[in-house]
Design a protein around this motif. Structure first.
Motif, mmCIF file in Angstrom:
data_model
loop_
_atom_site.group_PDB
_atom_site.id
_atom_site.type_symbol
_atom_site.label_atom_id
_atom_site.label_comp_id
_atom_site.label_asym_id
_atom_site.label_seq_id
_atom_site.Cartn_x
_atom_site.Cartn_y
_atom_site.Cartn_z
ATOM 1 N N ASN A 94 59.228 81.960 0.246
ATOM 2 C CA ASN A 94 59.840 80.784 0.864
ATOM 3 C C ASN A 94 59.716 80.858 2.381
ATOM 4 O OD1 ASN A 94 61.967 82.881 0.589
ATOM 5 N ND2 ASN A 94 63.264 81.374 1.590
ATOM 6 N N ASP A 95 59.440 79.701 2.951
ATOM 7 C CA ASP A 95 59.224 79.571 4.384
ATOM 8 C C ASP A 95 60.563 79.289 5.057
ATOM 9 O OD1 ASP A 95 58.513 78.948 6.957
ATOM 10 O OD2 ASP A 95 56.918 77.541 6.413
ATOM 11 N N SER A 141 61.242 79.035 8.060
ATOM 12 C CA SER A 141 61.161 78.247 9.290
ATOM 13 C C SER A 141 61.353 76.757 9.020
ATOM 14 C CB SER A 141 59.805 78.466 9.973
ATOM 15 O OG SER A 141 58.743 77.900 9.219
ATOM 16 N N ARG A 142 61.326 76.350 7.743
ATOM 17 C CA ARG A 142 61.480 74.935 7.405
ATOM 18 C C ARG A 142 62.947 74.539 7.522
ATOM 19 N NH1 ARG A 142 58.205 73.714 1.940
ATOM 20 N NH2 ARG A 142 58.787 71.576 2.531
ATOM 21 N N GLU A 143 63.217 73.528 8.291
ATOM 22 C CA GLU A 143 64.591 73.116 8.569
ATOM 23 C C GLU A 143 65.278 72.628 7.290
ATOM 24 O OE1 GLU A 143 67.051 70.121 11.570
ATOM 25 O OE2 GLU A 143 64.863 70.285 11.707
ATOM 26 N N SER A 166 58.653 83.671 8.032
ATOM 27 C CA SER A 166 58.699 82.593 9.015
ATOM 28 C C SER A 166 57.314 82.203 9.510
ATOM 29 C CB SER A 166 59.583 82.999 10.208
ATOM 30 O OG SER A 166 59.080 84.179 10.817
#
Length: 404
Positions: free
Chosen positions: A351-352, A354-356, A329
């Motif tokens: 992979n992030d 936190s990305r919506e 995140s």
């Protein structure tokens, strides 16, 4: 566009999700597809034939024997016309009929009579989706080269929450578009790929456990893509509601320890190990034999670290080509590169979270794939397409390592 001048026969069965089909037709025609619509009798209770005729520009069909058709054999004409037959929504009832070869109306007869590419977008109550009969029918249909689109997870018309919702029209269209692109994931013939997927559950007592939000979709998509690319695929899965991809050997586990034991029992026979599972970092040091009763305002539990499955595989004397995942995140690339080095991995896919709209429980994701002397960013896309893009990178790096 990939759907330009494609003849798409949309077959609509009687589920509440049928209300989405005029929008689906509109999106298909916007890409240049020729769309004709077939309705079952029950589907007409959920969507108007007139609205479908308006958006498709063609008459809607609902009768097995059509007096307006040549020799009154409209189903044969439609079956020959179609390049793609898409059943959306595909109810549990329709899936059962199609799996068993029952042909008692226009939709089911078309399914048997056409040589078009076949797609189903399942839609039903979450409990019906989990039913053994539905899972069996799903497996039978995938073995018949039917491509499944969804279902998705979320709140349902009945108020339940879970898998069973029909995929959104834009996701269905994206799947059809992607299928026309003939993307190759590389040649995995003669390779055995071992994949972990989904969450683990760590028991606290006979009733409770700790887990995480992993849906398993990414791992299952990779398993499906690798199998289609020619690999023998062994999928070690934590608890999910996903159906087993056709041709994949699935082994179900619950805890991190069970996943480790299963992986180590199969890892020596594999060429590539892909660890997508979200394994719990800790487990309770003591599992209560009885349900923990609510007494005080605070409850203190002690945890111990779980085994690091990925590291144990990578540190074997002769490890397979090892691919890890890093869901982060913050400081995503920094943490991923640390993990790549510390665990002696060949590749890590970061992979992030936190990305919506990406990552856990989503049908979309994006990855930053990193190795010792390079990296590649895979932009946001459907997880099925992302799986193929990732496998292309893995195949390239695997072959590079073998020849170096």
């Amino acid at each position: 566009m990939q759907l330009h001048n494609k003849n798409i026969l949309l077959a609509i069965s009687g589920g509440i999700a049928a209300y989405k089909t005029p929008d689906l037709v509109r999106k298909l025609t916007a890409l240049g597809a020729n769309v004709r619509v077939v309705l079952t009798t029950s589907a007409k209770a959920f969507v108007s034939p007139l609205s479908l005729q308006a958006v498709s520009g063609n008459p809607v069909h609902d009768s097995l024997l059509d007096p307006a058709a040549e020799a009154a054999m409209g189903h044969i004409e439609l079956a020959k016309w179609a390049d793609i037959l898409l059943v959306a929504p595909a109810t549990a009832n329709i899936m059962a009929k199609l799996a068993l070869g029952i042909a008692d109306d226009l939709l089911t007869t078309l399914f048997l009579a056409t040589t078009a590419r076949l797609y189903l977008a399942p839609a039903m109550n979450q409990q019906m989706w989990q039913a053994p009969a539905t899972r069996r029918n799903y497996a039978l249909l995938t073995q018949m080269d039917v491509t499944m689109i969804g279902p998705a997870s979320g709140e349902q018309a009945c108020g339940d929450v879970g898998y069973g919702r029909m995929s959104q029209p834009e996701d269905i269209v994206a799947e059809l578009v992607g299928a026309q692109e003939h993307v190759t994931c590389g040649d995995f013939s003669d390779k055995t790929v071992l994949i972990t997927a989904g969450p683990t559950r760590e028991a606290l007592d006979p009733v409770r456990y700790i887990t995480n939000h992993s849906s398993g979709k990414m791992g299952y998509a990779i398993a499906q893509a690798a199998q289609r690319a020619g690999a023998r695929v062994i999928l070690v899965s934590g608890p999910t509601q996903l159906a087993t991809p056709a041709g994949v050997e699935r082994i179900d586990v619950t805890s991190a320890q069970q996943m480790l034991e299963t992986v180590m029992a199969h890892v020596k026979s594999c060429d590539i190990f892909i660890a997508t599972a979200a394994v719990a970092d800790y487990r309770a040091s003591h599992i209560s034999q009885n349900k923990i009763k609510k007494k005080d305002d605070e409850l203190t539990l002690t945890f111990v670290k779980n085994p690091d499955i990925l590291k144990e595989v990578a540190c074997l004397p002769t490890p397979p080509f090892t691919v890890g995942f890093a869901a982060e995140s913050q400081n995503v690339e920094h943490y991923a590169r640390q993990k790549l080095i510390n665990k002696k991995l060949d590749i890590i896919a970061a992979n992030d979270i936190s990305r919506e709209g990406l990552g856990f429980n989503s049908d979309q994701n994006a990855l930053h794939v990193i190795w010792a002397d390079g990296d590649k960013r895979l932009e946001p896309q459907n997880k099925k397409h992302l799986a193929c893009a990732l496998l292309t990178v893995i195949n390239d790096r695997y072959n590079n390592k073998k020849t170096s």
